[in-house]
Design an enzyme around this catalytic site. Structure first.
Site, PDB file in Angstrom:
ATOM      1  N   GLU A  49       0.836  -1.206   0.000  1.00 21.18           N
ATOM      2  CA  GLU A  49       0.000   0.000   0.000  1.00 21.18           C
ATOM      3  C   GLU A  49       0.872   1.258   0.000  1.00 21.18           C
ATOM      4  O   GLU A  49       0.920   1.998   0.985  1.00 21.18           O
ATOM      5  CB  GLU A  49      -0.961  -0.016   1.196  1.00 21.18           C
ATOM      6  CG  GLU A  49      -0.297  -0.355   2.509  1.00 21.18           C
ATOM      7  CD  GLU A  49      -1.276  -0.612   3.627  1.00 21.18           C
ATOM      8  OE1 GLU A  49      -2.328  -1.233   3.372  1.00 21.18           O
ATOM      9  OE2 GLU A  49      -0.993  -0.186   4.752  1.00 21.18           O
ATOM     10  N   PRO A  50       1.560   1.536  -1.099  1.00 17.37           N
ATOM     11  CA  PRO A  50       2.369   2.757  -1.182  1.00 17.37           C
ATOM     12  C   PRO A  50       1.496   4.007  -1.216  1.00 17.37           C
ATOM     13  O   PRO A  50       0.390   3.993  -1.762  1.00 17.37           O
ATOM     14  CB  PRO A  50       3.131   2.589  -2.504  1.00 17.37           C
ATOM     15  CG  PRO A  50       2.270   1.678  -3.311  1.00 17.37           C
ATOM     16  CD  PRO A  50       1.616   0.750  -2.337  1.00 17.37           C
ATOM     17  N   ARG A  84       5.635  19.530   7.555  1.00 15.89           N
ATOM     18  CA  ARG A  84       6.606  18.452   7.723  1.00 15.89           C
ATOM     19  C   ARG A  84       7.970  18.925   8.243  1.00 15.89           C
ATOM     20  O   ARG A  84       8.575  18.226   9.064  1.00 15.89           O
ATOM     21  CB  ARG A  84       6.780  17.665   6.424  1.00 15.89           C
ATOM     22  CG  ARG A  84       5.523  16.891   6.020  1.00 15.89           C
ATOM     23  CD  ARG A  84       5.776  15.971   4.822  1.00 15.89           C
ATOM     24  NE  ARG A  84       6.676  14.903   5.178  1.00 15.89           N
ATOM     25  CZ  ARG A  84       7.937  14.839   4.791  1.00 15.89           C
ATOM     26  NH1 ARG A  84       8.479  15.799   4.050  1.00 15.89           N
ATOM     27  NH2 ARG A  84       8.686  13.822   5.154  1.00 15.89           N
ATOM     28  N   CYS A 125       3.187  33.136  12.355  1.00 15.16           N
ATOM     29  CA  CYS A 125       3.798  33.739  13.551  1.00 15.16           C
ATOM     30  C   CYS A 125       4.385  32.675  14.467  1.00 15.16           C
ATOM     31  O   CYS A 125       3.919  32.461  15.600  1.00 15.16           O
ATOM     32  CB  CYS A 125       2.774  34.598  14.279  1.00 15.16           C
ATOM     33  SG  CYS A 125       2.321  36.071  13.358  1.00 15.16           S
ATOM     34  N   GLU A 126       5.372  31.983  13.972  1.00 18.82           N
ATOM     35  CA  GLU A 126       6.115  30.969  14.725  1.00 18.82           C
ATOM     36  C   GLU A 126       7.567  31.038  14.300  1.00 18.82           C
ATOM     37  O   GLU A 126       7.868  31.001  13.093  1.00 18.82           O
ATOM     38  CB  GLU A 126       5.577  29.557  14.454  1.00 18.82           C
ATOM     39  CG  GLU A 126       4.173  29.287  14.938  1.00 18.82           C
ATOM     40  CD  GLU A 126       4.106  29.083  16.438  1.00 18.82           C
ATOM     41  OE1 GLU A 126       5.164  28.838  17.058  1.00 18.82           O
ATOM     42  OE2 GLU A 126       2.983  29.176  16.989  1.00 18.82           O
ATOM     43  N   TYR A 167       1.529  14.258   2.070  1.00 14.10           N
ATOM     44  CA  TYR A 167       1.444  14.780   3.439  1.00 14.10           C
ATOM     45  C   TYR A 167       1.664  16.295   3.511  1.00 14.10           C
ATOM     46  O   TYR A 167       2.120  16.795   4.519  1.00 14.10           O
ATOM     47  CB  TYR A 167       2.417  14.037   4.365  1.00 14.10           C
ATOM     48  CG  TYR A 167       2.183  12.557   4.356  1.00 14.10           C
ATOM     49  CD1 TYR A 167       1.081  12.016   4.984  1.00 14.10           C
ATOM     50  CD2 TYR A 167       3.048  11.699   3.681  1.00 14.10           C
ATOM     51  CE1 TYR A 167       0.839  10.652   4.948  1.00 14.10           C
ATOM     52  CE2 TYR A 167       2.807  10.333   3.640  1.00 14.10           C
ATOM     53  CZ  TYR A 167       1.698   9.818   4.273  1.00 14.10           C
ATOM     54  OH  TYR A 167       1.452   8.466   4.237  1.00 14.10           O
TER      55      TYR A 167
END
Length: 441
Positions: A288-289, A328, A359-360, A388
């Site tokens: 299941e790629p 990510r 704002c991080e 993702y």
């Protein structure tokens, strides 16, 4: 710069994907923009099918839709004849709305709700991948109540620690997923499922991790599952019809990544299957790629805005997205390659770090990237964002999630519309008590 799939640099010095000029795509659809190379996605799917055909084994290839799930993507998977792995009612709903055949769907997840189990039973999905004893009992009871039988695979943690980031290892014994092999949990699960009136066990599933660059982990997993199948046949007369080895096949995000060719992973598994099931009919082998099908096919286009130089330390260039459309790097310290899509032929002349607009302090997409001298308004193309990124996108800082386009043969099709400001407040409500005729003191 490594161009992937149908990407090329055209005569205008612009990055082109699927025959579409990315500068024109940005003008037409805005930025940030996810661009998916449809031909490359289809080619990757077909590579898995062809690799299995060469082994002579019975097989099925499923797409792990958590990597990238939209109506158009589900249609594409259906057209290519693959099966579909879903992990929520939302992913299942998307697949059904796209017309995906429910009998080719199987349902993963370590905490499926009663409502999700009912939904799967009612639409007639092919299999549930059962993750724990609570689910085993609950699914049996609900299947019996509905007068049906649920076909299942038992997810097993085989005690294989893949060489990858700790957060994406899933096959080791200490995991939230699956029945433990070493302690005998999976044997108990086999016995209970064989005794259950509403369940039909077909075999076993495992998933040892993600972004894996070697075949040894898969070999060991198959070896352990083959031994499990032999033991269950001897002890309970249970014949394993399906062995799902999961996914996790790595891709090249940057120059440090060295994934194997698809055929190398599959041939290694096939060799262990033949050895482990010598003298008996081998089970049907599933994989299941997800990432390895869509990851390299995706490119995110950003517009460069402000530029800040800290003398003697670093030069920051800020883009109009960040950890809201690609979390990510913040989650896994993931690395990416990028280049100026509108000046793709120009050689690098400076080193910059690409910052997001959220704002991080941790909203950094790429550290120390070599580019031509950057100007505000340039178009930055970040490669390998097909997996993702869209699926993890969020509205932090009330930013709108980007649009998604499929490109192929010079045509760009909008498959996800960019969110509007109205979309951001669509589900908000103000209590009646706050509509006071006079300001509160």
């Amino acid at each position: 710069m490594q161009l992937r799939g149908t990407s090329r640099i055209n005569e205008r010095g612009h990055l082109e994907i699927g025959g579409c000029d990315t500068v024109e795509l940005a003008e037409q659809f805005g930025t940030p923009l996810y661009v998916m190379d449809e031909q490359m996605i289809r080619s990757r799917m077909r590579a898995y099918v062809e690799a299995f055909r060469k082994t002579g084994l019975r097989f099925r290839v499923g797409y792990a839709s958590k990597a990238f799930n939209t109506l158009a993507m589900c249609r594409l998977v259906a057209e290519e004849g693959l099966y579909l792995d879903v992990v929520s009612d939302g992913e299942l709903y998307t697949a059904l709305k796209a017309g995906f055949p429910p009998e080719r769907i199987y349902f993963h997840g370590n905490n499926k709700t009663p409502e999700e189990l009912d939904m799967g039973l009612e639409v007639g999905i092919g299999w549930f991948v059962v993750d724990n004893f609570t689910e085993l009992s609950m699914l049996d009871a609900r299947a019996c109540k509905k007068g049906t039988i649920a076909r299942i695979l038992l997810r097993t943690t085989p005690g294989v620690e893949a060489h990858t980031h700790n957060y994406i290892q899933t096959g080791q014994e200490d995991s939230k997923f699956g029945f433990d092999l070493a302690s005998g949990q999976v044997h108990k699960a086999v016995r209970l499922s064989l005794e259950a009136e509403g369940l039909e066990p077909d075999g076993f599933h495992c998933h040892i991790g993600s972004q894996i660059f070697e075949a040894d982990g898969f070999r060991l997993a198959v070896r352990k599952l083959a031994k499990l199948a032999e033991d269950c046949r001897a002890a309970y007369g249970f014949r394993t019809r399906v062995l799902n080895i999961g996914g996790g096949f790595g891709i090249r995000y940057s120059g440090e990544d060295r994934p194997l060719p698809t055929e190398a992973y599959i041939s290694a598994m096939a060799e262990e299957i033949r050895t482990g099931f010598a003298g008996v009919q081998p089970p049907e082998v599933w994989v299941e790629p997800g990432r390895s099908i869509v990851g390299e096919a995706g490119t995110t286009l950003y517009r460069i805005g402000t530029i800040k130089e800290v003398p003697g330390i670093r030069k920051y260039v800020a883009v109009d997205g960040g950890m809201n459309d690609n979390p990510r790097p913040a989650l896994y310290q993931a690395s990416y390659e990028a280049y100026l899509a509108n000046r793709a032929k120009e050689p690098p002349s400076e080193t910059v770090s690409v910052a997001g607009k959220l704002c991080e302090t941790g909203d950094m997409l790429i550290w120390d990237l070599d580019l031509p001298r950057v100007e505000s308004g340039d178009l930055l193309a970040v490669s390998c964002t097909g997996a993702y990124n869209y699926s993890m996108a969020n509205n932090y800082n009330r930013l709108r999630r980007p649009a998604v386009v499929f490109v192929r043969d010079g045509r760009a099709d909008l498959v996800v519309q960019r969110e509007s400001l109205e979309d951001l407040i669509r589900n908000d409500r103000i209590p009646e008590r706050m509509f006071s005729p006079e300001p509160m003191e």
